[in-house]
Scaffold this motif. Structure first.
Motif, PDB file in Angstrom:
ATOM      1  N   GLU A 243       0.821  -1.208   0.000  1.00  0.00           N
ATOM      2  CA  GLU A 243       0.000   0.000   0.000  1.00  0.00           C
ATOM      3  C   GLU A 243       0.855   1.258   0.000  1.00  0.00           C
ATOM      4  O   GLU A 243       0.516   2.272  -0.637  1.00  0.00           O
ATOM      5  N   LYS A 249      -0.225   5.027  -7.047  1.00  0.00           N
ATOM      6  CA  LYS A 249      -0.754   4.250  -8.175  1.00  0.00           C
ATOM      7  C   LYS A 249      -1.910   3.370  -7.685  1.00  0.00           C
ATOM      8  O   LYS A 249      -1.768   2.143  -7.569  1.00  0.00           O
ATOM      9  N   PRO A 250      -3.041   3.956  -7.367  1.00  0.00           N
ATOM     10  CA  PRO A 250      -4.148   3.178  -6.787  1.00  0.00           C
ATOM     11  C   PRO A 250      -4.695   2.116  -7.737  1.00  0.00           C
ATOM     12  O   PRO A 250      -5.143   1.059  -7.289  1.00  0.00           O
ATOM     13  N   ARG A 251      -4.686   2.401  -9.032  1.00  0.00           N
ATOM     14  CA  ARG A 251      -5.196   1.406  -9.979  1.00  0.00           C
ATOM     15  C   ARG A 251      -4.322   0.150  -9.990  1.00  0.00           C
ATOM     16  O   ARG A 251      -4.822  -0.973 -10.003  1.00  0.00           O
ATOM     17  N   MET A 252      -3.010   0.360 -10.010  1.00  0.00           N
ATOM     18  CA  MET A 252      -2.101  -0.782  -9.996  1.00  0.00           C
ATOM     19  C   MET A 252      -2.216  -1.546  -8.684  1.00  0.00           C
ATOM     20  O   MET A 252      -2.201  -2.785  -8.670  1.00  0.00           O
ATOM     21  N   LYS A 254      -4.878  -1.835  -6.785  1.00  0.00           N
ATOM     22  CA  LYS A 254      -6.124  -2.594  -6.816  1.00  0.00           C
ATOM     23  C   LYS A 254      -5.999  -3.815  -7.714  1.00  0.00           C
ATOM     24  O   LYS A 254      -6.496  -4.909  -7.399  1.00  0.00           O
ATOM     25  N   ARG A 255      -5.303  -3.648  -8.859  1.00  0.00           N
ATOM     26  CA  ARG A 255      -5.139  -4.768  -9.789  1.00  0.00           C
ATOM     27  C   ARG A 255      -4.314  -5.895  -9.184  1.00  0.00           C
ATOM     28  O   ARG A 255      -4.670  -7.069  -9.286  1.00  0.00           O
ATOM     29  N   LYS A 258      -6.184  -7.730  -6.462  1.00  0.00           N
ATOM     30  CA  LYS A 258      -7.231  -8.579  -7.040  1.00  0.00           C
ATOM     31  C   LYS A 258      -6.638  -9.804  -7.710  1.00  0.00           C
ATOM     32  O   LYS A 258      -7.110 -10.926  -7.541  1.00  0.00           O
ATOM     33  N   GLN A 259      -5.558  -9.603  -8.493  1.00  0.00           N
ATOM     34  CA  GLN A 259      -4.966 -10.709  -9.234  1.00  0.00           C
ATOM     35  C   GLN A 259      -4.301 -11.727  -8.316  1.00  0.00           C
ATOM     36  O   GLN A 259      -4.237 -12.907  -8.637  1.00  0.00           O
TER      37      GLN A 259
END
Length: 430
Positions: A243, A249-252, A254-255, A258-259
């Protein structure tokens, strides 16, 4: 690839070098029996010489399967191919057909009594999209058994040995402390993260295993806490929490979160079909050897070879010779296309018919759509030689799809059949 040879009784002989095959064809001692895989048949009876025993090796995959024919005694890779499946296309076709069927029933039937409770599935049933993978491999194993003296089969039974990943002690001290354990984990992560750095997205570079939650912060060695990173990103992250490292880079962030929790869909397809494929291969009556994906990669990388599906197949199992070679670097690329559609007419995006019902007769003038033909046009605007797949028309004016274009309006009289449609398309690569 070596060239398969059949005697006058269509019994397999020892495969020969392509130059030897050309010589036999030039001298008229043999003729072409099949284009793919290229096979010749002798015109004269030869002395009854015992053919060398060969082994088929299979590296099953969700999208592509590698197949290789190996001579265990000499280490020669006699034949190599990559088989591309159509499981996703089958799934999409079934979903499209289901949507059209439901739309039609809603339009024509206000109430339909449910009948799904009356339907049962046989033991070991697999969805058509998965079963097609097993059928494709079974088809090619049976074909190769007809063209060469196959005496054994080796297959990769599991892509990832999940028990060994979670509990290395399950197979004894030698396995748990050796290099193979690391190969199981690395191969799993390479598939899960698509062989790219999770932080910068670079590919085709050395990747390192990286802990999402650092071990110094209480992170474990479970695969759900592991990812792949290049050396620069791994050092830059250090022991920072994910974190904090990706705070801008919040999108990265989150990705990756998730992945890391998403299971492998392709690996799930392989694991679902593996035992059905194993039972199918056992029914051939040949001895079947099995191995894991980690062992395959260990065999290949310790010999300094790059990754391809057919090379993975060649190095499946413990029976892999120490030294292997290939006299010809050509590899056959086979794509499963199916045998046509049973749908009587095409529909538009709303599910309404947009064409008339098709004819039940597939062949026109001895040709059918999907045949590989050679057309030598001697007159008219389209003078030339064309080799490719044909699309037939009732009028006898065919379309031929070559490597780079589609030629329309070729008369059937100029066409000569090279390879009958068998549900597969072919290409070669070196």
């Amino acid at each position: 690839m070596s060239v398969f040879v059949l005697d006058t009784n269509k019994k397999p002989q020892n495969p020969v070098h392509p130059a030897k095959a050309r010589l036999l064809l030039t001298e008229g001692k043999a003729s072409v029996f099949r284009q793919f895989p290229f096979t010749i048949i002798l015109k004269e009876t030869v002395l009854d010489v015992a053919s060398n025993p060969l082994r088929i090796k299979i590296d099953p995959g969700s999208r592509e399967t590698g197949i290789a024919v190996i001579n265990d005694d000499t280490g020669e890779i006699v034949f190599a191919m990559e088989l591309r499946h159509r499981g996703r296309q089958i799934k999409n076709n079934l979903e499209s057909r289901r949507a059209i069927r439901r739309s039609r029933r809603n339009r024509k039937t206000r109430y339909r009594k449910p009948r799904f409770d009356n339907r049962t599935r046989a033991k070991g049933w697999l969805p058509p999209s998965l079963k097609s993978r097993v059928h494709n491999i079974e088809t090619w194993v049976n074909r190769l058994c007809r063209f060469c003296n196959i005496q054994a089969i080796s297959m990769e039974l599991v892509r990832f040995d999940m028990q060994k990943i979670q509990n290395p002690e399950i197979s004894g001290v030698e396995y748990q402390q050796g290099e193979l354990m690391g190969y199981e984990v690395r191969e799993y992560l390479l598939e899960k993260w698509d062989r790219t750095c999770a932080y910068c997205g670079k590919t085709d570079i050395p990747l390192e295993i990286e802990h999402i939650v650092p071990k110094s912060k209480g992170g474990s060695n479970r695969v759900s806490n592991l990812t792949l990173a290049c050396t620069a990103c791994n050092r830059k992250k250090g022991n920072k929490p994910l974190e904090l490292f990706l705070s801008r880079k919040p999108r990265m962030l989150k990705r990756i979160q998730k992945q890391s929790k998403v299971p492998l869909k392709d690996a799930g397809a392989v694991n679902t079909t593996r035992w059905d494929l194993f039972r199918t291969l056992k029914e051939t009556g040949l001895p079947v050897e099995t191995g894991s994906g980690g062992l395959t990669k260990f065999n290949r990388t310790t010999r300094g070879l790059y990754k391809t599906h057919w090379l993975d197949a060649a190095y499946v199992g413990k029976s892999t010779p120490e030294k292997m070679f290939q006299i010809d670097k050509t590899v056959l690329i086979v794509k499963a296309d199916g045998h046509g559609s049973r749908q009587m007419c095409r529909v538009n995006k709303f599910g309404f018919p947009r064409t008339t019902a098709k004819s039940t007769e597939k062949k026109v003038k001895g040709f059918q759509t999907g045949d590989i033909v050679k057309a030598v046009v001697t007159s008219g605007k389209k003078v030339g030689t064309y080799i490719g797949r044909v699309a037939v028309r009732k009028s006898g004016s065919f379309n031929i799809k070559t490597v780079d274009k589609t030629v329309q309006g070729i008369s059937w009289k100029y066409c000569r059949l090279l390879h009958a449609s068998d549900g597969y398309s072919y290409n070669t690569t070196c």
